[in-house]
Scaffold this motif. Structure first.
Motif, PDB file in Angstrom:
ATOM      1  N   ALA A  47       0.822  -1.214   0.000  1.00 50.16           N
ATOM      2  CA  ALA A  47       0.000   0.000   0.000  1.00 50.16           C
ATOM      3  C   ALA A  47       0.855   1.261   0.000  1.00 50.16           C
ATOM      4  O   ALA A  47       0.513   2.268  -0.613  1.00 50.16           O
ATOM      5  CB  ALA A  47      -0.927   0.006   1.216  1.00 50.16           C
ATOM      6  N   LYS A  48       2.000   1.220   0.693  1.00 51.21           N
ATOM      7  CA  LYS A  48       2.869   2.393   0.781  1.00 51.21           C
ATOM      8  C   LYS A  48       3.878   2.497  -0.365  1.00 51.21           C
ATOM      9  O   LYS A  48       4.465   3.547  -0.574  1.00 51.21           O
ATOM     10  CB  LYS A  48       3.714   2.319   2.074  1.00 51.21           C
ATOM     11  CG  LYS A  48       3.049   2.838   3.308  1.00 51.21           C
ATOM     12  CD  LYS A  48       4.021   2.785   4.481  1.00 51.21           C
ATOM     13  CE  LYS A  48       5.217   3.706   4.359  1.00 51.21           C
ATOM     14  NZ  LYS A  48       5.087   5.013   4.978  1.00 51.21           N
ATOM     15  N   GLY A  49       4.097   1.357  -1.067  1.00 53.38           N
ATOM     16  CA  GLY A  49       5.189   1.318  -2.032  1.00 53.38           C
ATOM     17  C   GLY A  49       6.515   1.374  -1.298  1.00 53.38           C
ATOM     18  O   GLY A  49       7.462   2.031  -1.719  1.00 53.38           O
ATOM     19  N   PRO A 134       3.928   1.585   9.957  1.00 51.88           N
ATOM     20  CA  PRO A 134       4.782   2.707   9.544  1.00 51.88           C
ATOM     21  C   PRO A 134       3.908   3.955   9.503  1.00 51.88           C
ATOM     22  O   PRO A 134       2.703   3.885   9.775  1.00 51.88           O
ATOM     23  CB  PRO A 134       5.183   2.309   8.122  1.00 51.88           C
ATOM     24  CG  PRO A 134       3.979   1.558   7.613  1.00 51.88           C
ATOM     25  CD  PRO A 134       3.328   0.896   8.812  1.00 51.88           C
ATOM     26  N   SER A 135       4.498   5.101   9.185  1.00 48.23           N
ATOM     27  CA  SER A 135       3.690   6.297   8.952  1.00 48.23           C
ATOM     28  C   SER A 135       2.783   6.050   7.739  1.00 48.23           C
ATOM     29  O   SER A 135       3.163   5.349   6.805  1.00 48.23           O
ATOM     30  CB  SER A 135       4.606   7.490   8.706  1.00 48.23           C
ATOM     31  OG  SER A 135       5.595   7.177   7.732  1.00 48.23           O
ATOM     32  N   ALA A 136       1.564   6.645   7.757  1.00 44.37           N
ATOM     33  CA  ALA A 136       0.538   6.286   6.770  1.00 44.37           C
ATOM     34  C   ALA A 136       0.597   7.155   5.503  1.00 44.37           C
ATOM     35  O   ALA A 136      -0.426   7.552   4.966  1.00 44.37           O
ATOM     36  CB  ALA A 136      -0.845   6.380   7.417  1.00 44.37           C
ATOM     37  N   ASN A 137       1.833   7.411   5.026  1.00 40.18           N
ATOM     38  CA  ASN A 137       2.016   8.152   3.785  1.00 40.18           C
ATOM     39  C   ASN A 137       2.524   7.216   2.702  1.00 40.18           C
ATOM     40  O   ASN A 137       3.045   6.141   3.004  1.00 40.18           O
ATOM     41  CB  ASN A 137       3.061   9.258   4.004  1.00 40.18           C
ATOM     42  CG  ASN A 137       4.334   8.687   4.628  1.00 40.18           C
ATOM     43  OD1 ASN A 137       4.359   8.373   5.822  1.00 40.18           O
ATOM     44  ND2 ASN A 137       5.367   8.497   3.824  1.00 40.18           N
ATOM     45  N   LEU A 138       2.399   7.631   1.429  1.00 37.50           N
ATOM     46  CA  LEU A 138       3.075   6.899   0.369  1.00 37.50           C
ATOM     47  C   LEU A 138       4.574   7.053   0.615  1.00 37.50           C
ATOM     48  O   LEU A 138       5.021   8.102   1.086  1.00 37.50           O
ATOM     49  CB  LEU A 138       2.726   7.492  -0.992  1.00 37.50           C
ATOM     50  CG  LEU A 138       1.326   7.184  -1.530  1.00 37.50           C
ATOM     51  CD1 LEU A 138       1.082   7.947  -2.828  1.00 37.50           C
ATOM     52  CD2 LEU A 138       1.123   5.686  -1.750  1.00 37.50           C
ATOM     53  N   PRO A 142       5.799  13.364   2.618  1.00 41.49           N
ATOM     54  CA  PRO A 142       5.807  13.781   4.033  1.00 41.49           C
ATOM     55  C   PRO A 142       4.830  12.946   4.850  1.00 41.49           C
ATOM     56  O   PRO A 142       3.752  12.589   4.363  1.00 41.49           O
ATOM     57  CB  PRO A 142       5.331  15.244   3.963  1.00 41.49           C
ATOM     58  CG  PRO A 142       5.597  15.690   2.555  1.00 41.49           C
ATOM     59  CD  PRO A 142       5.428  14.468   1.706  1.00 41.49           C
ATOM     60  N   SER A 143       5.172  12.648   6.097  1.00 38.97           N
ATOM     61  CA  SER A 143       4.292  11.866   6.970  1.00 38.97           C
ATOM     62  C   SER A 143       2.992  12.626   7.223  1.00 38.97           C
ATOM     63  O   SER A 143       2.992  13.854   7.285  1.00 38.97           O
ATOM     64  CB  SER A 143       4.972  11.585   8.302  1.00 38.97           C
ATOM     65  OG  SER A 143       6.100  10.771   8.108  1.00 38.97           O
ATOM     66  N   PRO A 144       1.871  11.907   7.383  1.00 39.81           N
ATOM     67  CA  PRO A 144       0.574  12.563   7.575  1.00 39.81           C
ATOM     68  C   PRO A 144       0.338  12.995   9.025  1.00 39.81           C
ATOM     69  O   PRO A 144       0.519  12.206   9.937  1.00 39.81           O
ATOM     70  CB  PRO A 144      -0.426  11.475   7.188  1.00 39.81           C
ATOM     71  CG  PRO A 144       0.306  10.189   7.326  1.00 39.81           C
ATOM     72  CD  PRO A 144       1.769  10.449   7.295  1.00 39.81           C
ATOM     73  N   VAL A 171       6.177  15.300  14.247  1.00 39.70           N
ATOM     74  CA  VAL A 171       7.250  14.504  13.629  1.00 39.70           C
ATOM     75  C   VAL A 171       7.232  13.128  14.294  1.00 39.70           C
ATOM     76  O   VAL A 171       6.679  12.968  15.383  1.00 39.70           O
ATOM     77  CB  VAL A 171       8.659  15.130  13.770  1.00 39.70           C
ATOM     78  CG1 VAL A 171       8.789  16.370  12.918  1.00 39.70           C
ATOM     79  CG2 VAL A 171       8.982  15.419  15.224  1.00 39.70           C
ATOM     80  N   GLU A 172       7.861  12.154  13.640  1.00 39.05           N
ATOM     81  CA  GLU A 172       7.789  10.781  14.122  1.00 39.05           C
ATOM     82  C   GLU A 172       8.550  10.622  15.446  1.00 39.05           C
ATOM     83  O   GLU A 172       9.323  11.482  15.845  1.00 39.05           O
ATOM     84  CB  GLU A 172       8.376   9.815  13.072  1.00 39.05           C
ATOM     85  CG  GLU A 172       7.720   9.890  11.713  1.00 39.05           C
ATOM     86  CD  GLU A 172       8.362  10.950  10.825  1.00 39.05           C
ATOM     87  OE1 GLU A 172       9.076  11.822  11.339  1.00 39.05           O
ATOM     88  OE2 GLU A 172       8.128  10.884   9.607  1.00 39.05           O
ATOM     89  N   SER A 173       8.346   9.444  16.040  1.00 32.61           N
ATOM     90  CA  SER A 173       8.932   9.170  17.355  1.00 32.61           C
ATOM     91  C   SER A 173      10.461   9.188  17.325  1.00 32.61           C
ATOM     92  O   SER A 173      11.092   8.937  16.292  1.00 32.61           O
ATOM     93  CB  SER A 173       8.466   7.784  17.828  1.00 32.61           C
ATOM     94  OG  SER A 173       8.875   6.786  16.908  1.00 32.61           O
ATOM     95  N   LYS A 227      15.223   8.644   0.264  1.00 31.05           N
ATOM     96  CA  LYS A 227      14.803  10.025   0.110  1.00 31.05           C
ATOM     97  C   LYS A 227      13.471  10.139   0.848  1.00 31.05           C
ATOM     98  O   LYS A 227      12.614   9.286   0.725  1.00 31.05           O
ATOM     99  CB  LYS A 227      14.612  10.337  -1.384  1.00 31.05           C
ATOM    100  CG  LYS A 227      14.337  11.798  -1.636  1.00 31.05           C
ATOM    101  CD  LYS A 227      14.189  12.042  -3.131  1.00 31.05           C
ATOM    102  CE  LYS A 227      13.580  13.413  -3.330  1.00 31.05           C
ATOM    103  NZ  LYS A 227      12.992  13.594  -4.635  1.00 31.05           N
ATOM    104  N   HIS A 228      13.332  11.196   1.641  1.00 40.46           N
ATOM    105  CA  HIS A 228      12.216  11.212   2.560  1.00 40.46           C
ATOM    106  C   HIS A 228      11.515  12.534   2.575  1.00 40.46           C
ATOM    107  O   HIS A 228      12.141  13.560   2.335  1.00 40.46           O
ATOM    108  CB  HIS A 228      12.767  10.985   3.979  1.00 40.46           C
ATOM    109  CG  HIS A 228      12.357   9.675   4.537  1.00 40.46           C
ATOM    110  ND1 HIS A 228      12.945   8.509   4.151  1.00 40.46           N
ATOM    111  CD2 HIS A 228      11.409   9.341   5.436  1.00 40.46           C
ATOM    112  CE1 HIS A 228      12.393   7.520   4.817  1.00 40.46           C
ATOM    113  NE2 HIS A 228      11.452   8.003   5.610  1.00 40.46           N
ATOM    114  N   TYR A 229      10.284  12.545   2.945  1.00 40.32           N
ATOM    115  CA  TYR A 229       9.576  13.767   3.289  1.00 40.32           C
ATOM    116  C   TYR A 229       9.549  14.772   2.148  1.00 40.32           C
ATOM    117  O   TYR A 229       9.400  15.965   2.364  1.00 40.32           O
ATOM    118  CB  TYR A 229      10.225  14.439   4.520  1.00 40.32           C
ATOM    119  CG  TYR A 229      10.594  13.482   5.622  1.00 40.32           C
ATOM    120  CD1 TYR A 229       9.587  12.770   6.277  1.00 40.32           C
ATOM    121  CD2 TYR A 229      11.902  13.276   6.006  1.00 40.32           C
ATOM    122  CE1 TYR A 229       9.905  11.884   7.295  1.00 40.32           C
ATOM    123  CE2 TYR A 229      12.220  12.392   7.018  1.00 40.32           C
ATOM    124  CZ  TYR A 229      11.216  11.698   7.652  1.00 40.32           C
ATOM    125  OH  TYR A 229      11.525  10.832   8.641  1.00 40.32           O
TER     126      TYR A 229
HETATM  127 MG    MG Z   1       7.728   6.970   7.539  1.00 43.20          MG
END
Ligand code: MG
Ligand code: TXA
Length: 346
Positions: A47-49, A134-138, A142-144, A171-173, A227-229
């Motif tokens: 789902a996230k790729g 995981p965070s619920a973004n593709l 950026p994380s939702p 931001v994430e934990s 590569k992130h966010y």
């Molecule tokens: Mg994440």
């Protein structure tokens, strides 16, 4: 679905039966599945790729759940657990036999998190099993931090979203590897490095936190190599004191007058001919607003984004870690530091 008793019960049943449920936490929204169900866990990656070599964090509703997931907890780990759980904190421990390979991407350790958010904990309790999430973004986005961000990325790909409003940390934990003798901070987040050192003074910091990695390097925290966010816009960080930052950004806007430019501010600064979003004046506010602002710049069609940044409190490290990645390490330092010569193309 609503974060009321009925909604949460239904969401718990969906997760227990192998479905994918997005849920709020105090950090960012998570995309959850039964951690003991290998097929459901594989569906998260699809789902996230998400690359299959990037392990997931396992979420529990109560710290007593650590026992069945981890194999051995050191004295330092115990101190960190009692100080920061529940909270915006993930601890890496040696994994128990009970967990399958997909959740941990074949690693012999597992990341465990007990969120503080009431809705998150009620959902995990309702599912009756630990929740891999995981965070619920593709992957790469950026994380939702709002339910609407999850819908943007995940609509049609998952079975349910629990709408629990905005995330308070943003931001994430904070991730700490406590599977070894000396704990190591792998990802800065909602718990600051200062707070960690107050509890375990010898805690070290992974040098990769602010650096860019070589293609072939394998970091301690596998997610750090991707590569992130990244929003669609090309982001450049302009870091330093308020006046110097303002002067540099005004110059950059003038040089890029033919492009749609956005500026992310942490002061009263305004600029001509640019889309302005304010991240807040403290680093703590910046952390809460950063991901939402990056998504908003995309919505507003910004091609270039210049982000003001100045380290002002303990959340600075967490903000920088995300901001530098969103900017693919395009950072211009003004004021005390020399301007980065690689930035001449702008
Ligand atoms: Mg994440
Ligand atoms: O705040 C959070 O941590 C959110 C919410 C939903 O709980 N979750 C989150 O998950 O940010 P994710 O998958 O987006 O990021 C987890 C990071 C990845 O970089 C992954 O590589 C790392 O944690 N990780 C997971 N298990 C690990 C392990 N055993 N050893 C080292 N790093 C690990």
């Amino acid at each position: 679905m609503r974060a009321d008793e009925e909604g949460i019960k239904e969401a718990g049943a969906i997760a227990a039966a192998g479905g994918l449920v997005a849920f709020p936490t105090e950090t960012v929204y998570g995309l959850g599945a039964n951690a003991y169900d290998g097929e459901a866990v594989k569906r998260i990656y699809a789902a996230k790729g998400r690359p299959s070599d990037n392990p997931l964090i396992v979420h529990i509703s109560d710290t007593s759940g650590i026992e069945e997931l981890a194999d051995g907890v050191s004295e330092n780990a115990r101190k960190l657990i009692s100080a920061f759980m529940p909270g915006p904190f993930t601890i890496i421990l040696k994994k128990s036999e009970r967990l399958g390979g997909a959740v941990t991407a074949g690693m012999d350790t597992v990341g465990i998190r007990c969120p503080e958010n009431e809705t998150a904990r009620r959902f995990i309790k309702a599912a009756g099993v630990p929740i891999a999430a995981p965070s619920a973004n593709l992957s790469g986005r950026p994380s939702p931090t709002k339910a609407s961000h999850v819908t943007e990325d995940m609509n049609g790909r998952i079975d349910a979203i629990i709408n629990g409003g905005d995330c308070s940390v943003g931001v994430e934990s904070t991730i700490v590897d406590a599977s070894r003798e000396i704990p190591v901070l792998l990802r800065p987040g909602g718990i600051t490095y200062g707070q960690l050192k107050d509890v375990v003074p010898e805690t070290e910091i992974d040098p990769n936190i602010l650096g860019s990695l070589d293609e072939n390097e394998r970091p301690l925290c596998p997610g750090m190599k991707y590569k992130h966010y990244a929003p669609e816009a090309e982001v450049t960080v302009v870091e330093g004191g308020t006046d110097a930052v303002r002067k540099k950004i005004a110059e950059l806007l003038e040089r890029n007058a033919d492009r749609v430019c956005g500026v992310l501010t942490m002061s009263e600064n305004t600029y001509d001919s640019a889309v302005i979003l304010c991240a807040g004046t403290t680093n703590r506010e910046y952390a809460k607003n950063l991901f939402g602002c990056l998504r908003e710049f995309d919505r507003l069609g910004a091609e270039l984004v210049f982000a003001e940044f100045e380290e002002r409190d303990g959340y600075g490290l967490a903000v920088k870690n995300r901001l530098y990645r969103a900017a693919a390490h395009r950072v211009i330092r003004v004021g005390a530091a020399e301007e980065n010569k690689e930035m001449d193309h702008l």
